[in-house]
Design an enzyme around this catalytic site. Structure first.
Site, PDB file in Angstrom:
ATOM      1  CB  CYS A   2      -0.678  -0.184   1.658  1.00 20.95           C
ATOM      2  SG  CYS A   2      -2.463   1.356   1.778  1.00 20.95           S
ATOM      3  CD  GLU A 111      -1.580  -2.293  -4.329  1.00 22.09           C
ATOM      4  OE1 GLU A 111      -0.515  -1.979  -4.430  1.00 22.09           O
ATOM      5  OE2 GLU A 111      -1.612  -2.653  -2.799  1.00 22.09           O
TER       6      GLU A 111
END
Length: 252
Positions: A2, A111
C-alpha cells in the site's frame, strides 16, 4: 503493498466511526492521494496503569515507521509497510507489534496493475459499502536529534506508523501480489488492546483477520503524481466498448 491511499473523513466522522473516547491533534485536510511521510490519522488504545481502564484515542502520525534506534527520519520512507509474515521477527517492527498496534482509517487505496506491455494501470480499491476501512498498523516513538534544545537535549518526539500487508487473495492477486491487512469491526477491540502483548497472542490476532472484500475501480493516471489531489482522482474511467462501432455507410 500500500503506497497511496484516501482518507476524506473529518475528525468528527472518524470519532463516530471508530467509537473514539478522546481525540488529539489538529483537523487534517481530506486527502485523496496520501503519500509516504504525510501525516495521517490513527486509532490507538491506551491503558491507565492505575485504573486498568482502556481509552481509545484518535492520534496523528507520520506515515513511514521510524524505529526508536534510527539516526535519521529518512529511514521511515522505506518502512511504510510491514509484512505480516515477519512483523514479529523484524527488529524494526517486533516491539511495536507487541505493544503499539493501531488501525489507520482509510476510504480506500490505490494499486498499480502491471500490464503485458509493461505499462501500469492505477486501480482504486474500496469497501463494498461506504464504511471506513481500518488498516492494521503499528506506531512508534522516535526522538528527532535535529530538534534538540537546552530543555530537550535529545530532541522532540515524532510519532510514526506503518501499514501491515499480507499476500493477496486470488481475486486481489490479479491486481497486486500484496494487500493491506484490514481489521473488521468485530476484531478491532482485540487488535488495539495493549494488554495482548505476548507473541502467540499477536500471531493469533493476525491469523484471525480475514481477507478483505474489496471493489476495484479503474481510475486515471493523475494519481501517480503526489502534486495531484482531489475527489476526481477516484472517479471511475468512462466505460469503453468492447468492440469498435461499425463504420458509417456512405453513399455515392
Amino acid at each position: 503493498m500500500c503506497g497511496r491511499f484516501v482518507i476524506a473523513g473529518s475528525k468528527a466522522d472518524l470519532i463516530d466511526a471508530f467509537e473514539v473516547d478522546e481525540a488529539g491533534g489538529r483537523e487534517l485536510e481530506p486527502s485523496w492521494n496520501v503519500a509516504p511521510t504525510d501525516t495521517v490519522q490513527l486509532v490507538v488504545e491506551r491503558l491507565d496503569p492505575e485504573t486498568g481502564e482502556l481509552t481509545r484515542r484518535l492520534e496523528q502520525a507520520r506515515w513511514g515507521l521510524i524505529p526508536s534506534w534510527a539516526t535519521s527520519a529518512s529511514v521511515g520512507a522505506r518502512m511504510i509497510n510491514a509484512r505480516s509474515e515477519t512483523v514479529l521477527e523484524k527488529p524494526s517492527f517486533r516491539a511495536a507489534a507487541l505493544r503499539r498496534r493501531a488501525v489507520i482509517p482509510a476510504d480506500g487505496y490505490y494499486e498499480w496493475r502491471k500490464n503485458d506491455d509493461g505499462s501500469k494501470t492505477p486501480i482504486y480499491l474500496h469497501g463494498t459499502d461506504a464504511a471506513q476501512l481500518a488498516f492494521a498498523g503499528l506506531y512508534e516513538f522516535w526522538r528527532d536529534p535535529a530538534t534538540a534544545t537546552q530543555t530537550e537535549p535529545s530532541g522532540s518526539w515524532v510519532v510514526s506508523c506503518t501499514i501491515i500487508t499480507r499476500p493477496a487473495s486470488d481475486a486481489l492477486g490479479q491486481i497486486h501480489d500484496r494487500t493491506p491487512v484490514i481489521v473488521p469491526p468485530e476484531l478491532q477491540s482485540d487488535w488495539l488492546d495493549p494488554r495482548k502483548d505476548a507473541r502467540p497472542q499477536v500471531q493469533e490476532l493476525l491469523d484471525a483477520i480475514p481477507d478483505p472484500q474489496l471493489v476495484p475501480r479503474l481510475v486515471g493516471k493523475r494519481v501517480g503524481s503526489v502534486r495531484n489531489n482531489g475527489p476526481e482522482l477516484i472517479e471511475p474511467l468512462p466505460d469503453e466498448p468492447d468492440d469498435p462501432p461499425p463504420p458509417e455507410e456512405t453513399t455515392t
